[in-house]
Design a protein around this motif. Structure first.
Motif, PDB file in Angstrom:
ATOM      1  N   TYR A 248       0.605  -1.124  -0.016  1.00  0.00           N
ATOM      2  CA  TYR A 248       0.890   0.208  -0.497  1.00  0.00           C
ATOM      3  C   TYR A 248       1.052   1.127   0.590  1.00  0.00           C
ATOM      4  N   PRO A 249       0.608   2.165  -1.207  1.00  0.00           N
ATOM      5  CA  PRO A 249      -0.713   2.307  -1.722  1.00  0.00           C
ATOM      6  C   PRO A 249       0.323   2.193  -3.276  1.00  0.00           C
ATOM      7  N   THR A 250      -0.923   2.106  -3.643  1.00  0.00           N
ATOM      8  CA  THR A 250      -0.382   1.705  -5.169  1.00  0.00           C
ATOM      9  C   THR A 250      -1.719   2.093  -6.688  1.00  0.00           C
ATOM     10  N   ASP A 251      -1.620   2.547  -7.963  1.00  0.00           N
ATOM     11  CA  ASP A 251      -2.677   2.627  -8.846  1.00  0.00           C
ATOM     12  C   ASP A 251      -1.697   2.112  -9.749  1.00  0.00           C
ATOM     13  N   ALA A 252      -2.860   1.418 -10.090  1.00  0.00           N
ATOM     14  CA  ALA A 252      -2.476   0.428 -11.609  1.00  0.00           C
ATOM     15  C   ALA A 252      -3.724   0.477 -12.787  1.00  0.00           C
ATOM     16  N   PRO A 253      -3.014  -0.565 -13.530  1.00  0.00           N
ATOM     17  CA  PRO A 253      -4.317  -1.244 -14.758  1.00  0.00           C
ATOM     18  C   PRO A 253      -4.054  -2.257 -13.804  1.00  0.00           C
ATOM     19  N   TYR A 254      -5.264  -2.830 -14.008  1.00  0.00           N
ATOM     20  CA  TYR A 254      -4.880  -4.101 -14.397  1.00  0.00           C
ATOM     21  C   TYR A 254      -5.335  -5.080 -15.459  1.00  0.00           C
ATOM     22  N   VAL A 255      -4.117  -5.892 -15.549  1.00  0.00           N
ATOM     23  CA  VAL A 255      -3.611  -6.782 -16.531  1.00  0.00           C
ATOM     24  C   VAL A 255      -4.321  -7.883 -16.680  1.00  0.00           C
ATOM     25  N   VAL A 256      -5.083  -8.205 -17.695  1.00  0.00           N
ATOM     26  CA  VAL A 256      -5.428  -9.607 -17.856  1.00  0.00           C
ATOM     27  C   VAL A 256      -4.714 -10.816 -19.099  1.00  0.00           C
ATOM     28  N   GLN A 257      -4.027 -11.556 -18.020  1.00  0.00           N
ATOM     29  CA  GLN A 257      -3.891 -12.588 -18.527  1.00  0.00           C
ATOM     30  C   GLN A 257      -4.115 -13.653 -19.468  1.00  0.00           C
ATOM     31  N   ALA A 258      -5.211 -14.772 -18.471  1.00  0.00           N
ATOM     32  CA  ALA A 258      -6.151 -15.603 -19.113  1.00  0.00           C
ATOM     33  C   ALA A 258      -7.064 -15.162 -19.138  1.00  0.00           C
ATOM     34  N   ALA A 259      -7.095 -14.356 -20.473  1.00  0.00           N
ATOM     35  CA  ALA A 259      -8.139 -14.106 -21.267  1.00  0.00           C
ATOM     36  C   ALA A 259      -9.380 -14.658 -21.974  1.00  0.00           C
ATOM     37  N   ASP A 260      -8.835 -16.491 -21.961  1.00  0.00           N
ATOM     38  CA  ASP A 260     -10.116 -17.143 -22.442  1.00  0.00           C
ATOM     39  C   ASP A 260     -10.618 -18.317 -21.086  1.00  0.00           C
ATOM     40  N   HIS A 261     -10.095 -16.992 -20.181  1.00  0.00           N
ATOM     41  CA  HIS A 261     -10.382 -18.319 -18.542  1.00  0.00           C
ATOM     42  C   HIS A 261     -12.531 -18.072 -18.226  1.00  0.00           C
ATOM     43  N   TRP A 262     -12.575 -19.269 -17.667  1.00  0.00           N
ATOM     44  CA  TRP A 262     -14.591 -18.961 -17.771  1.00  0.00           C
ATOM     45  C   TRP A 262     -14.715 -17.539 -16.797  1.00  0.00           C
ATOM     46  N   LEU A 263     -13.849 -17.322 -16.068  1.00  0.00           N
ATOM     47  CA  LEU A 263     -15.174 -16.128 -15.529  1.00  0.00           C
ATOM     48  C   LEU A 263     -14.854 -14.815 -16.185  1.00  0.00           C
ATOM     49  N   TYR A 264     -14.043 -14.384 -17.488  1.00  0.00           N
ATOM     50  CA  TYR A 264     -13.583 -12.974 -18.888  1.00  0.00           C
ATOM     51  C   TYR A 264     -14.691 -14.019 -19.996  1.00  0.00           C
ATOM     52  N   GLU A 265     -15.794 -14.727 -19.730  1.00  0.00           N
ATOM     53  CA  GLU A 265     -16.440 -15.213 -20.885  1.00  0.00           C
ATOM     54  C   GLU A 265     -17.177 -13.881 -21.389  1.00  0.00           C
ATOM     55  N   GLY A 266     -17.692 -13.242 -21.907  1.00  0.00           N
ATOM     56  CA  GLY A 266     -18.900 -12.336 -22.436  1.00  0.00           C
ATOM     57  C   GLY A 266     -17.585 -10.702 -22.271  1.00  0.00           C
ATOM     58  N   THR A 267     -16.828 -10.740 -22.073  1.00  0.00           N
ATOM     59  CA  THR A 267     -16.503  -9.448 -21.343  1.00  0.00           C
ATOM     60  C   THR A 267     -15.463  -8.677 -23.096  1.00  0.00           C
ATOM     61  N   GLY A 268     -15.260  -9.821 -24.045  1.00  0.00           N
ATOM     62  CA  GLY A 268     -14.336  -9.844 -24.916  1.00  0.00           C
ATOM     63  C   GLY A 268     -12.730  -9.439 -24.608  1.00  0.00           C
ATOM     64  N   VAL A 269     -12.123  -9.394 -23.935  1.00  0.00           N
ATOM     65  CA  VAL A 269     -10.627  -8.732 -23.408  1.00  0.00           C
ATOM     66  C   VAL A 269     -10.275 -10.280 -24.988  1.00  0.00           C
ATOM     67  N   ARG A 270      -8.895 -10.077 -24.355  1.00  0.00           N
ATOM     68  CA  ARG A 270      -7.987 -10.285 -25.244  1.00  0.00           C
ATOM     69  C   ARG A 270      -6.457 -10.476 -24.505  1.00  0.00           C
ATOM     70  N   PRO A 271      -5.191 -11.345 -24.096  1.00  0.00           N
ATOM     71  CA  PRO A 271      -4.232 -10.755 -23.034  1.00  0.00           C
ATOM     72  C   PRO A 271      -3.902  -9.529 -23.391  1.00  0.00           C
ATOM     73  N   GLY A 272      -3.481  -8.966 -22.090  1.00  0.00           N
ATOM     74  CA  GLY A 272      -2.767  -7.954 -21.984  1.00  0.00           C
ATOM     75  C   GLY A 272      -3.867  -7.111 -21.726  1.00  0.00           C
TER      76      GLY A 272
END
Length: 469
Positions: free
Chosen positions: A323-347
């Motif tokens: 603590y503290p930090t402020d940073a982008p959240y960066v997707v690693q496993a874009a094909d994970h079921w958690l991210y279904e329907g979000t349209g994200v890609r790796p990175g």
């Protein structure tokens, strides 16, 4: 929660509009939770001649966010005595006279905000959970009043600082027998409310409890589909941790929608009139804790510290780092079921979503396996480069466990909306991503042990940290 409650008309006017100066109106309940129909005492001090109480149940309600369940008549106001300081542990208590007794007959289970409305025009909340006795087949929302209380500075003292703000003069124990500061429910509103509203909107079967209730009696977790720790849930007793772990090992999925979770080991001790009204945490003064030598497993400091080290990562999968930090959240496993329907890609990144505290998968720390890092977010904290991680793992019982690795997750549910008062610069794109991911998570976990109906984690700790540091 039955659909009949979710679909009832809501109440738009549930917010506090003017807290006013601290003495204007404030109060506390003598229980953190009640079962439906159980009574609790309400203790109120006000400079006004009278006030009344409105009980709002937090939920979806067609987007209104709450429903008026009960309202009192006008009640004569009185100014109660100032804070009382117990010198040994620098514990502040109000020790007021009871103002009224609340009956909760016909109050549905759920999270409530009791709004004190004084005739001087000022208002404040008193939070109250109407808890579920049974959680079998339901997703249990586990609220965090021990953490609310740890940060509460009413009367000038918290577990973080004394009257001057100095850490050295902080409380070593804090009491529920006092009002909360600010508007009376700040931590609930910032870190928990949006998750409750989303879960109720989904229509999944829900149950409601608190960390102190799970500490005392884990029956609500028996047969539960999932248990959800919300956005800031830092202070746990060992008993609460054992009970959640046992539920996981019996097949209950576990969700950590924040960071810095299960970081501090606390004890709950007797208050003035009721048990478990005092949250004890000596932190770096743990050697002064009476349990340090006699009962080291109950000595109150960080879970990872001596005299009984037990890092939280063995349950959460991630380890609090900074603590503290402020940073982008960066997707690693874009094909994970958690991210279904979000349209994200790796990175793909989502600005400001990682903060203000964060967790990571820490090589060398105990973690259950197989574990998959689903997001790996570079950051800088106190001049040092590191990462925040979202992580998913399963255990032999079939239970799945997911941790977001960032404290801003629940706040982000409101990003880009008119209600997003604490959005830290997060935009509507981030809000949509976090909302869809949370919907995927809660819907999947509501079906029972995740390993039985969702793809297994793809272990990648070595790969991620070899490639990304």
């Amino acid at each position: 929660m039955p659909d009949a409650e979710r679909d009832r008309p809501g109440t738009a006017d549930w917010r506090v509009r003017s807290p006013g100066p601290a003495p204007a109106v404030a109060g506390y309940a003598d229980r953190v939770s009640v079962t439906p129909g159980e009574e609790c005492g309400l203790y109120v001090s006000t400079t006004a001649s009278s006030f009344h109480v409105s009980a709002f149940r937090v939920g979806w309600y067609g987007g209104a966010g709450a429903r008026l369940v009960w309202a009192s008549e006008r009640i004569p106001g009185r100014t109660q005595p100032g804070p009382r300081l117990l010198p040994g542990t620098r514990t502040v208590r109000a020790d007021w006279q009871r103002t009224l007794t609340l009956g909760t007959e016909d109050w549905p289970e759920g999270a409530y905000l009791l709004r004190l409305e004084a005739d001087n025009g000022h208002q404040r909340y008193v939070p109250l959970i109407v808890r579920s006795v049974r959680g079998a087949g339901r997703t249990v929302l586990m609220h965090a009043p021990a953490t609310w209380q740890a940060y509460n500075r009413w009367g000038g003292y918290s577990l973080y600082g004394g009257q001057s703000g100095a850490y050295a003069t902080r409380s070593l124990a804090v009491s529920f027998d006092r009002p909360y500061d600010v508007d009376g429910a700040e931590k609930f509103l910032v870190y928990e409310r949006a998750a409750v509203v989303l879960a109720e909107r989904l229509g999944i079967p829900l149950a409601y409890t608190t960390g102190p209730d799970v500490h005392r009696d884990p029956a609500v977790l028996s047969g539960a589909a999932a248990v959800a720790s919300l956005g800031h849930d830092e202070y746990w007793t060992p008993e609460q941790r054992w009970h959640v772990t046992e539920a996981r090992d019996a097949g209950t999925n576990v969700v950590f929608l924040g960071a810095n979770t299960c970081f501090r080991r606390v004890r709950l001790e007797q208050g003035d009139a009721r048990p478990e009204r005092t949250v004890v945490c000596y932190k770096t003064d743990v050697r002064a804790d009476p349990c340090y030598t006699s009962r080291p497993a109950l000595a109150t400091t960080d879970f990872r510290q001596a005299p009984s080290p037990d890092p939280e990562s063995s349950l959460t999968g991630v380890l609090y780092e900074g603590y503290p930090t402020d940073a982008p959240y960066v997707v690693q496993a874009a094909d994970h079921w958690l991210y279904e329907g979000t349209g994200v890609r790796p990175g793909d990144g989502f600005d400001h979503l990682v903060g203000v505290e964060y967790d990571r998968v820490t090589p060398g720390a105990p973690v259950p396996e197989p574990l998959e890092i689903t997001a790996h977010s570079p950051l800088v904290c106190d001049g040092r480069r590191s990462h925040s991680d979202s992580a998913y793992y399963t255990v032999r019982s079939g239970a799945g466990v997911f941790a977001t690795g960032t404290m801003r997750w629940v706040e982000a549910l409101l990003a880009g909306t008119p209600d997003g008062g604490h959005d830290h610069g997060m935009d509507a794109r981030t809000g949509a991503f976090v909302t869809r991911t949370t919907e995927n998570l809660l819907r999947a976990f509501a079906l029972g042990p995740a390993a039985q109906h969702r793809p297994a984690p793809r272990p990648n700790i070595d790969e991620v940290y070899r490639a990304g540091g």
